[in-house]
Design a protein around this motif. Structure first.
Motif, mmCIF file in Angstrom:
data_model
loop_
_atom_site.group_PDB
_atom_site.id
_atom_site.type_symbol
_atom_site.label_atom_id
_atom_site.label_comp_id
_atom_site.label_asym_id
_atom_site.label_seq_id
_atom_site.Cartn_x
_atom_site.Cartn_y
_atom_site.Cartn_z
ATOM 1 N N ASP A 1 4.078 3.371 -2.862
ATOM 2 C CA ASP A 1 3.724 2.491 -4.221
ATOM 3 C C ASP A 1 2.863 3.145 -5.124
ATOM 4 O OD1 ASP A 1 5.032 0.197 -2.993
ATOM 5 O OD2 ASP A 1 3.419 0.139 -1.569
ATOM 6 N N GLU A 2 1.655 3.898 -4.389
ATOM 7 C CA GLU A 2 0.848 4.520 -5.543
ATOM 8 C C GLU A 2 0.840 5.976 -4.919
ATOM 9 O OE1 GLU A 2 -2.823 2.712 -5.745
ATOM 10 O OE2 GLU A 2 -1.832 0.547 -5.797
ATOM 11 N N GLY A 3 0.638 6.822 -5.718
ATOM 12 C CA GLY A 3 0.503 8.284 -5.175
ATOM 13 C C GLY A 3 1.330 9.459 -6.233
ATOM 14 N N PHE B 1 1.446 0.611 -0.237
ATOM 15 C CA PHE B 1 1.442 2.001 0.705
ATOM 16 C C PHE B 1 0.894 3.021 -0.289
ATOM 17 C CE2 PHE B 1 3.721 5.555 2.337
ATOM 18 C CZ PHE B 1 2.758 5.938 3.443
ATOM 19 N N VAL B 2 -0.063 3.678 -0.050
ATOM 20 C CA VAL B 2 -0.810 4.613 -0.962
ATOM 21 C C VAL B 2 -0.441 6.002 -0.174
ATOM 22 C CG1 VAL B 2 -2.827 5.687 -2.136
ATOM 23 C CG2 VAL B 2 -2.389 3.083 -1.896
ATOM 24 N N VAL C 1 -2.953 0.294 2.503
ATOM 25 C CA VAL C 1 -3.041 1.257 3.583
ATOM 26 C C VAL C 1 -2.693 2.654 2.854
ATOM 27 C CG1 VAL C 1 -2.229 -0.142 5.505
ATOM 28 C CG2 VAL C 1 -0.641 1.123 4.401
ATOM 29 N N ARG C 2 -3.100 3.717 3.405
ATOM 30 C CA ARG C 2 -2.817 5.061 2.801
ATOM 31 C C ARG C 2 -2.469 6.117 3.809
ATOM 32 N NH1 ARG C 2 -6.252 7.617 5.892
ATOM 33 N NH2 ARG C 2 -8.345 7.435 5.771
#
Length: 612
Positions: free
Chosen positions: A223-225, A191-192, A159-160
């Motif tokens: 987690d990403e970003g 989670f982005v 998801v973002r």
RNA sequence: GUCCCGUUCGUCUAGUCAGGUUUAGGACGCAUGGAUUUCAUCCAUGAAACAGAGGUUCGAAUCCUUUACGGGACGCCA
């Protein structure tokens, strides 16, 4: 083993004998409840307890209907239908209730997988009973087990949260972030955080900083970003120009994009015609397209038709929102799009784009709007409305856990009576299935209440740390403040005061000798009776005291009461007013104890002189 | 204007998908009372809702139709 459960129905029969005060007769409440009636069940239980009656469980059954859930020795081992999460929670919850609240041993009843789901209710079915030990039900409820089991199936969830940093972080924005985060954590997905900064004019660094601060304050990590990187970067849309160019070229090659007035438009498929548009006030080209069906996890299937070509790339060369949104969701392999309902009508554009790229659209979940207080006007809550900004709660020293708890409840419900949630409980319980469809109105009072609930349960060391900023801001504490004194003061205030914001006015007299007198309290306690006489009676006796603790102080009041025939209450309000300047505060005796003998005597003396 | 979404106490909501166990439950707020000791705390009690109208049914908050009301979208904003 591994029979799948087809129907969950939680049946409960309770016999409550209560002596009705009016009739004096004992009568019996009998109820059979399915899993939708857990609140009712709790109500019966609490009523029985209140009346000191006996609650007698007559037995209960759990049957499962939803395909795709398997219970294996009481543990969840498989789950492929997203809707069934809810059912799983129900099973676990039911067992918890029976095991820990009712002290009753849970029985899980299941039947064979291959039975037809109908008829309902099933008559004369043979049910296989599997007795569960209470400990195994507890085991089921263990969060790590649940998380682990679910995550091993759903770990492909991505998801973002894709905010545009154009101003202060709004409560609705924060909720979207929270729901995305909760869904990712609940399912063990990713989670982005993606920054949608394609509008160079309006995006600022300050807004971005505030956004990141706000997310961290709420306890949300990604987690990403930005800051963390990831395999699908860059995570700023302003840095993804080449990617958009490539995708745009694909559309041009397949004839789904065309240039007009320097901009690039998406070309819808269907018969073209022109029509006068009442909203645009102009003759406009429209397209008779096939309707698209949006599969929404909250609203079901929504059918909508897009009828006008829309811009993919602006004439200044920048890509448009709809285009980058879809391209990034494809490139970042987003599986679930959780966002505000205001995007529901945009979704048909997005689905058209996904189809044009030949990519399966993600699952959508459109969250209800947060509406403004009718006092502030009509419509959805805007940044200018009171209570709308996350930064405001931070500045007012609200607990982040409470704010998080409150906004989680704005549109989502755990379906039972629980309201106060830790972050772990939220992750465990959260589910898109349980999200409300209708818009929610923001209630400041409830927010404060929840804040208080969290404040009450905070360990004292954390309480002290959370209280410090407010006290410092008010200039009541500084470098020289004694930590031990601060701690004992806050300890007796913790259960009384409902916000850190009010703490300085509530507890100023603990830290300063120059506190203001509350006029109402003064009129009530010092303007009638013989307050000075009371002070003069008690002061010398307190002075004689060698040990200054609650019991000794209480002894002084009790002895004096016995001697004079008055009640201790004759002195309490006067003394309280003398030492604090008000008639409210922490419990009386602990307050005196914490203030210390010296301060108390000095303030009694000062008050006696002033009102003499 | 067109399209889409929604509607249970003042507010957040449970119950709606699979109609009957509901006297529609909880919480906030409000009112009243109580807690040898103030209080902004705690406890108890109370007032308070299925938006309206039709239909289906033995039975509707729940299914269907419709009206009303609320919200959203309709940008070379996101």
């Amino acid at each position: 083993m591994g029979a799948s459960i087809r129907r969950i129905r939680f049946l409960f029969r309770a016999r409550v004998c209560e002596c009705h005060p009016a009739s004096g007769n004992a009568h019996i409440l009998r109820g059979r409840h399915n899993h939708r009636h857990l609140p009712r069940l709790l109500h019966v239980r609490s009523r029985a307890r209140r009346r000191q009656c006996q609650l007698e469980p007559l037995g209960h059954q759990i049957r499962a209907r939803r395909p795709g859930i398997q219970l294996h020795d009481g543990a969840l081992v498989h789950d492929r239908n997203p809707r069934s999460h809810r059912s799983v929670h129900r099973i676990l919850h039911a067992q918890l209730l029976f095991d820990s609240k009712l002290g009753h041993r849970g029985i899980l009843v299941r039947r064979a997988f291959d039975r037809p789901p109908r008829p309902h209710p099933p008559n004369g079915e043979t049910l296989t009973e599997v007795a569960q030990s209470p400990s195994s039900a507890e085991h089921c409820l263990d969060s790590s087990l649940l998380t682990r089991n679910v995550s091993c199936i759903m770990s492909n969830v991505r998801v973002r949260f894709a905010p545009s940093p154009t101003g202060s972080t709004h409560i609705g924005t924060a909720r979207t972030a929270l729901f995305n985060w909760l869904y990712a954590r609940h399912t063990g997905g990713t989670f982005v955080l993606r920054i949608e900064d394609t509008d160079k004019e309006r995006n600022t660094q300050e807004a971005l900083d505030e956004l990141v601060d706000g997310l961290k304050w709420l306890g949300l990590d990604w987690d990403e970003g930005p800051e963390n990187g990831g395999d699908f970067g860059p995570y700023f849309q302003s840095q993804r120009g080449d990617i958009y160019k490539t995708y745009l070229q694909t559309l041009r090659d397949s004839g789904r994009a065309y240039e007009k007035d320097g901009a690039v438009f998406f070309k819808l498929e269907g018969e073209r015609y022109t029509e006068y548009d009442d909203y645009q006030k102009a003759e406009i080209e429209k397209v008779k397209t096939q309707p698209v069906v949006i599969d929404d996890l909250i609203r079901g299937q929504v059918t909508r038709r897009e009828e006008r070509d829309f811009v993919l790339q602006r004439s200044n060369g920048d890509p448009s929102f709809h285009f980058v949104n879809v391209v990034d969701d494809i490139a970042m392999k987003i599986t679930h799009v959780i966002r505000g309902e205001d995007h529901l009508s945009n979704t048909s554009k997005h689905v058209e784009l996904f189809n044009a790229f030949g990519v399966e659209p993600p699952k959508y979940a459109h969250l209800p709007m947060i509406l403004k207080d009718p006092k502030d006007g009509k419509g959805k809550m805007s940044k200018r409305d009171k209570g709308a900004l996350i930064s405001e709660y931070k500045e007012r020293n609200f607990l982040p856990g409470a704010v998080r708890n409150f906004i989680a409840l704005l549109g989502w419900s755990p379906k039972d009576d629980q309201e106060v949630f830790t972050i772990e409980a939220l992750v465990r319980r959260f589910n898109l299935d349980d999200v409300q469809k209708g818009g929610a109105r923001f209630d400041e009072k409830k927010m404060s209440h929840l804040n208080f609930e969290h404040m009450k349960t905070l360990p004292i060391s954390e309480y002290v740390e959370s209280a410090k900023p407010a006290l410092q801001k008010a200039g009541l504490i500084g470098e020289s403040t004694d930590e031990q004194y601060l701690l004992s003061t806050l300890k007796i205030c913790q259960e009384k005061i409902d916000s850190f914001e009010n703490l300085p006015s509530f507890a100023a007299y603990f830290f300063s000798d120059t506190f203001a007198n509350n006029e109402k309290a003064e009129n009530k306690t010092m303007k009638k009776g013989e307050p000075i006489a009371r002070i003069q009676e008690i002061a010398p006796k307190l002075e004689e005291l060698s040990a200054w603790d609650k019991a000794s102080i209480e002894g002084v009041f009790n002895r004096l009461a016995a001697e004079t025939g008055l009640k201790p209450f004759a002195w309490f309000p006067v003394v309280r007013f003398a030492v604090s300047g008000t008639n409210s505060g922490p419990d009386f005796l602990p307050m005196l104890e914490v203030l210390g003998k010296e301060r108390v005597l000095e303030r009694l003396k000062r008050t006696a002189e002033k009102y003499a």
